[in-house]
Design an enzyme around this catalytic site. Structure first.
Site, PDB file in Angstrom:
ATOM      1  N   ASN A   6       0.868  -1.177   0.000  1.00  0.00           N
ATOM      2  CA  ASN A   6       0.000   0.000   0.000  1.00  0.00           C
ATOM      3  C   ASN A   6       0.908   1.231   0.000  1.00  0.00           C
ATOM      4  O   ASN A   6       1.483   1.587   1.011  1.00  0.00           O
ATOM      5  CB  ASN A   6      -0.894  -0.009   1.253  1.00  0.00           C
ATOM      6  N   LYS A   8       0.067   4.249  -0.353  1.00  0.00           N
ATOM      7  CA  LYS A   8      -0.583   5.455   0.189  1.00  0.00           C
ATOM      8  C   LYS A   8      -0.305   6.643  -0.767  1.00  0.00           C
ATOM      9  O   LYS A   8      -0.250   6.424  -1.971  1.00  0.00           O
ATOM     10  CB  LYS A   8      -0.113   5.710   1.623  1.00  0.00           C
ATOM     11  N   HIS A  94      -9.579   1.360   5.049  1.00  0.00           N
ATOM     12  CA  HIS A  94      -8.286   1.535   5.723  1.00  0.00           C
ATOM     13  C   HIS A  94      -8.483   2.512   6.887  1.00  0.00           C
ATOM     14  O   HIS A  94      -9.269   3.451   6.787  1.00  0.00           O
ATOM     15  CB  HIS A  94      -7.256   2.078   4.727  1.00  0.00           C
ATOM     16  N   GLU A  96      -6.799   4.907   7.869  1.00  0.00           N
ATOM     17  CA  GLU A  96      -6.572   6.309   7.518  1.00  0.00           C
ATOM     18  C   GLU A  96      -7.828   6.920   6.907  1.00  0.00           C
ATOM     19  O   GLU A  96      -8.098   8.100   7.062  1.00  0.00           O
ATOM     20  CB  GLU A  96      -5.354   6.416   6.576  1.00  0.00           C
ATOM     21  N   GLU A 165      -5.345  -4.542  10.817  1.00  0.00           N
ATOM     22  CA  GLU A 165      -4.301  -3.528  10.927  1.00  0.00           C
ATOM     23  C   GLU A 165      -4.507  -2.754  12.222  1.00  0.00           C
ATOM     24  O   GLU A 165      -5.283  -1.781  12.259  1.00  0.00           O
ATOM     25  CB  GLU A 165      -4.376  -2.553   9.745  1.00  0.00           C
ATOM     26  N   GLY A 171       2.648   2.661  10.791  1.00  0.00           N
ATOM     27  CA  GLY A 171       3.591   3.763  10.616  1.00  0.00           C
ATOM     28  C   GLY A 171       4.320   4.154  11.889  1.00  0.00           C
ATOM     29  O   GLY A 171       4.965   5.195  11.944  1.00  0.00           O
ATOM     30  N   SER A 210       3.505  -1.816  10.413  1.00  0.00           N
ATOM     31  CA  SER A 210       4.962  -1.857  10.597  1.00  0.00           C
ATOM     32  C   SER A 210       5.580  -3.206  10.212  1.00  0.00           C
ATOM     33  O   SER A 210       6.489  -3.688  10.881  1.00  0.00           O
ATOM     34  CB  SER A 210       5.342  -1.479  12.030  1.00  0.00           C
TER      35      SER A 210
END
Ligand code: 13P
Length: 250
Positions: A6, A8, A94, A96, A165, A171, A210
């Site tokens: 991904n 992003k 996701h 985010e 996730e 991250g 991560s």
């Protein structure tokens, strides 16, 4: 086994060219029969990547799709459009998008159904925040997210890939340990028993947060981890290549 990159909001024309060439070269001669490698670049680069990744079994995915199919929805991209530009997969829900763009469970179900209708495999993401984990709410949150999927998707849930996730691991460099991830994956599989034992058994549940070359193998060794969803480390082609070729012990 699925290994998904991904990207992003990263990548550009020349980066993509170098990346695609290094990835294709690195995977040449590697037996990919038991694993699928999927790259999810920003959608504007799908056509470029589709042209570059021709000589290898590397698939493309979108990072998101609209909950609508056509019409006056400025800025949106439909599942059919993604399909037309070479995608087989699409990420849905996701964290985010859930957090920054306030995507609800309801909207995510709509997007997943649109993806299925367009002939794409939705990779539906769920996960708890640090705060929820610390206050021992993780199981409750995951169960709510799963219930929304089970109720909203009905039998079509068998068409999705589930991605766990944990938001606290995205991250941050703070990966869930392989055992922690395995525990949650087993829990999620257990929740799918409600739909049917077959769906529970066949569901591909992948882990993201991560993931790096150094922890990929250990994660993949877990019996309920069927693949990896990689963010930051997928942008460094050498690192992503070692994740792609990490051995899964049987
Ligand atoms: P990182 O691998 O950068 O933690 O991101 C994970 C992720 O969000 C993949 O979708």
């Amino acid at each position: 086994m699925l290994i998904i990159a991904n990207w992003k909001l990263n990548g550009n024309w020349s980066f993509n060219e170098e990346y695609a060439s290094a990835l294709s070269n690195g995977l040449r001669g590697v037996d990919l029969t038991s694993r699928q490698i999927i790259i999810c670049p920003p959608s504007i680069y799908l056509q470029q990547m589709n042209g570059l990744l021709v000589d290898q079994e590397i698939y493309l995915g979108g990072q998101d799709l609209s909950d609508e199919t056509a019409g006056a929805f400025t800025g949106e991209i439909s599942g059919v459009m993604l399909k037309e530009f070479g995608c087989r997969y699409v990420l849905v829900g996701h964290s985010e998008r859930r957090l920054k763009y306030q995507e609800s469970n309801e909207l995510i179900v709509k997007k997943a159904l649109n993806a299925i209708a367009a002939g794409l495999k939705p990779v539906v993401c769920i996960g708890e925040t640090q705060e929820q984990r610390q206050s021992l709410q993780a199981e409750k949150v995951l169960s709510e997210q799963m219930t929304a999927l089970i109720d909203g998707l009905g039998q079509q849930i068998e068409q999705i890939v589930l991605a766990y996730e944990p938001i606290w691991a995205i991250g941050t460099g703070q990966t869930a340990s392989a055992l922690q991830a395995q525990e949650v994956h087993a829990l999620l599989r257990g929740m799918l028993e409600k739909v049917s034992p077959l769906v529970a058994q066949n569901m591909q549940i992948i882990y993201g947060g991560s993931v790096k070359a150094e922890n990929a193998e250990e994660l993949l060794r877990m019996s309920d981890i069927d693949g990896l969803l990689v963010g930051g480390a997928s942008l460094v082609v050498a690192e992503f290549l070692s994740i792609c070729t990490a051995n899964r012990a049987t």
